[in-house]
Design an enzyme around this catalytic site. Structure first.
Site, PDB file in Angstrom:
ATOM      1  N   ALA A 227     -59.856   6.491 -38.883  1.00  0.00           N
ATOM      2  CA  ALA A 227     -59.117   6.507 -40.160  1.00  0.00           C
ATOM      3  C   ALA A 227     -58.763   7.913 -40.669  1.00  0.00           C
ATOM      4  O   ALA A 227     -57.593   8.197 -40.947  1.00  0.00           O
ATOM      5  CB  ALA A 227     -59.885   5.693 -41.198  1.00  0.00           C
TER       6      ALA A 227
ATOM      7  N   ASP B 123     -62.698   1.937 -42.153  1.00  0.00           N
ATOM      8  CA  ASP B 123     -61.231   2.069 -42.189  1.00  0.00           C
ATOM      9  C   ASP B 123     -60.662   1.783 -43.564  1.00  0.00           C
ATOM     10  O   ASP B 123     -59.595   2.269 -43.911  1.00  0.00           O
ATOM     11  CB  ASP B 123     -60.595   1.153 -41.146  1.00  0.00           C
ATOM     12  CG  ASP B 123     -60.785   1.762 -39.772  1.00  0.00           C
ATOM     13  OD1 ASP B 123     -61.866   1.554 -39.187  1.00  0.00           O
ATOM     14  OD2 ASP B 123     -59.897   2.512 -39.318  1.00  0.00           O
TER      15      ASP B 123
ATOM     16  N   LYS C 166     -64.264  -1.183 -37.276  1.00  0.00           N
ATOM     17  CA  LYS C 166     -63.977  -1.712 -35.942  1.00  0.00           C
ATOM     18  C   LYS C 166     -64.616  -3.076 -35.709  1.00  0.00           C
ATOM     19  O   LYS C 166     -65.766  -3.306 -36.101  1.00  0.00           O
ATOM     20  CB  LYS C 166     -64.471  -0.699 -34.897  1.00  0.00           C
ATOM     21  CG  LYS C 166     -64.259  -1.083 -33.447  1.00  0.00           C
ATOM     22  CD  LYS C 166     -62.820  -1.425 -33.124  1.00  0.00           C
ATOM     23  CE  LYS C 166     -61.858  -0.323 -33.454  1.00  0.00           C
ATOM     24  NZ  LYS C 166     -60.432  -0.757 -33.436  1.00  0.00           N
TER      25      LYS C 166
HETATM   26  O1  MRU Z   1     -59.037   1.560 -33.758  1.00  0.00           O
HETATM   27  P1  MRU Z   1     -59.696   2.856 -34.107  1.00  0.00           P
HETATM   28  O2  MRU Z   1     -60.277   3.563 -32.922  1.00  0.00           O
HETATM   29  O3  MRU Z   1     -58.797   3.743 -34.921  1.00  0.00           O
HETATM   30  O4  MRU Z   1     -60.913   2.430 -35.038  1.00  0.00           O
HETATM   31  C1  MRU Z   1     -61.739   3.429 -35.572  1.00  0.00           C
HETATM   32  C2  MRU Z   1     -62.857   2.919 -36.381  1.00  0.00           C
HETATM   33  O5  MRU Z   1     -63.020   1.743 -36.595  1.00  0.00           O
HETATM   34  C3  MRU Z   1     -63.747   3.949 -37.012  1.00  0.00           C
HETATM   35  O6  MRU Z   1     -65.051   3.479 -37.129  1.00  0.00           O
HETATM   36  C4  MRU Z   1     -63.241   4.274 -38.431  1.00  0.00           C
HETATM   37  O7  MRU Z   1     -61.867   4.569 -38.404  1.00  0.00           O
HETATM   38  C5  MRU Z   1     -63.970   5.414 -39.044  1.00  0.00           C
HETATM   39  S1  MRU Z   1     -63.606   6.946 -38.259  1.00  0.00           S
HETATM   40  C6  MRU Z   1     -64.434   8.182 -39.083  1.00  0.00           C
END
Ligand code: MRU
Length: 347
Positions: free
Chosen positions: A49, A236, A247
Site C-alpha cells: 500500500a 491496505d 492480503k
Molecule cells: O498485493 P500486494 O502485494 O500489494 O499486497 C500487499 C499487502 O497486502 C501488504 O500487507 C500491505 O499492502 C501492507 S504493505 C506495508
C-alpha cells in the site's frame, strides 16, 4: 545486506525495484511513461500500500508533465489521469490518499502550468521522504510490543519493498532487533503471488534474521505447537472502526490467533486509514486474474476449466485485532481511542 530504493525518481524517470523477478534477480525498472507506470502497478512490479501511494504520486506527474494547453484543460486532464491510475489497484487506499493530496493542490492552483508540474513532482518527492520517517516511527512505537526471544509470524510483504524504506510490519521486527532483542520470524509464503516467500523471506535473509518459511495452511498448526508468540501484518485499508483489509489469508490468521490466544497486530501509517467509511464492509476488494491461481510461474497447476475466485485481500474484523501500530501511537482494542483520535482530527 543489499541496500535498495524501492521507489525513487532518477534521471527524470520513475525507478522501481522489479519485484516480480525477486528473489532470483535484483533489477531496477526505469519508467518514463504514464501507461507503463500504471501497468507496472497493476502487475505488482511495485506493490504494498505505501509503495503504491508513492509510485502513484510520481505516476501522476508522468501523466501530466507533457500536457500542453491552458490551466482549465490541465485540471480536466489531471482528473482523467487520476481516474485511470485509481483503477489499477482499488483496495490500497494509500493510492487514493496520494491522488487526493496532489489533487487538492491542482484544484486550488492558479498560475503557470509549468510551475504546477514542478509542484506535483515536488509533492511526490515529499510523500517519498515522509514515508521513510513514518516507517521508522511505526517501528519505534511497535517494537515495545515484542519481547526478547519471541517468534513472530508475518503474512505477505510489509517490509522495505512495500514502502519507501524499512517497512511497517517488518519495520517493527527490525526495530525490536535494533533494540537488542532476539526475534525469529515465520513467514507465510502467501499464495497466490507468493509475496511472503519471494519478497519477505528475501528481505529477512538479506538482513540475516532467523527466518522460517511456511505454506499458508501451516500457520494454525505452528500456533497449536506453540511456535508462534505474535502475528504482525501490514494493511491496505483500515476503516474508522478498525476493520482492516490486508492480503488474502490475513483474516484466517487473526481467527487462528484468537483460538490460540496469540496477539494479532496490524502495523500501518495513518495514510492507510479510510475515515470516510465506517466499517470493513465498505472496503472495495480487488479481484485478480484467474491465471494467478491456475499457473505458478507459467506452469499450469490446475485444470483450465475449473472455476476460480481470486480476491486479493480480505477484511479482518476489529475485534480480532489486538492493536494497530501507527507512526503517531499504538491504538489498543477495543479502539475507543481510535474513535477519539478521529474526532480529534476532525476538530
Ligand atoms: O498485493 P500486494 O502485494 O500489494 O499486497 C500487499 C499487502 O497486502 C501488504 O500487507 C500491505 O499492502 C501492507 S504493505 C506495508
Amino acid at each position: 545486506m543489499k541496500n535498495f530504493d524501492t521507489v525513487s525518481w532518477v534521471e527524470n524517470s520513475l525507478q522501481i525495484v522489479a519485484q516480480t523477478k525477486l528473489p532470483v534477480e535484483f533489477n531496477y525498472l526505469k519508467i518514463n511513461d504514464f501507461d507503463v507506470a500504471c501497468d507496472a502497478i497493476k502487475r505488482l512490479e511495485v506493490r504494498g500500500a505505501p509503495a503504491i501511494g508513492i509510485a502513484g504520486a510520481f505516476t501522476l506527474y508522468l501523466g501530466t508533465r507533457d500536457f500542453n494547453g491552458d490551466l482549465v484543460g490541465f485540471k480536466k486532464h489531471f482528473l482523467q489521469v487520476a481516474k485511470v491510475l485509481g483503477e489499477t489497484r482499488p483496495t490500497a487506499v494509500n493510492l487514493f490518499w496520494a491522488i487526493e493530496r496532489i489533487g487538492k493542490i491542482v484544484e486550488n492552483f492558479s498560475g503557470e502550468i509549468e510551475q504546477l508540474k514542478k509542484i506535483i513532482l515536488g509533492e511526490a518527492q515529499k510523500i517519498l521522504q515522509e514515508d521513510k520517517e513514518i516507517c521508522r516511527n511505526i517501528g519505534k512505537n511497535g517494537q515495545v510490543l515484542l519481547k526478547n526471544g519471541m517468534t513472530v509470524l508475518t503474512h505477505c510483504n510489509a517490509g522495505g519493498l512495500a514502502t519507501a524504506d524499512y517497512g511497517t510490519a517488518l519495520g517493527v521486527i527490525f526495530s525490536a532487533i535494533e533494540n537488542g532483542k532476539k526475534i525469529s520470524v515465520f513467514a507465510d509464503e502467501t499464495r497466490p503471488l507468493l509475496q511472503g516467500s519471494r519478497l519477505t523471506a528475501w528481505e529477512l535473509t538479506q538482513r540475516k534474521i532467523d527466518t522460517t518459511l511456511i505454506c499458508d495452511g501451516m500457520a494454525a498448526f505452528c500456533m497449536a505447537q506453540g511456535k508462534i508468540d505474535a502475528v504482525i501484518v501490514g494493511a491496505d485499508r483500515i476503516a474508522s472502526n478498525g476493520d482492516t483489509a490486508n492480503k488474502i489469508g490475513t483474516y484466517s490468521l487473526a481467527v487462528n490467533c484468537q483460538k490460540h490466544k496469540i496477539p494479532f497486530y496490524v502495523a500501518a501509517p495513518l495514510s492507510t486509514f479510510d475515515f470516510s467509511i465506517k466499517n470493513g464492509k465498505q472496503i472495495p476488494i480487488e479481484e485478480r486474474d484467474k491465471n494467478e491461481i491456475i499457473l505458478i510461474s507459467d506452469k499450469q497447476i490446475a485444470p483450465k476449466e475449473v472455476n476460480i475466485y481470486n480476491p486479493a485481500f480480505d477484511v479482518t474484523p476489529n475485534d480480532l485485532i489486538s492493536a494497530i501500530i501507527t507512526e503517531r501511537q499504538v491504538f489498543y482494542n477495543p479502539f475507543n481511542d481510535l474513535s477519539n483520535f478521529i474526532l480529534g482530527e476532525k476538530k
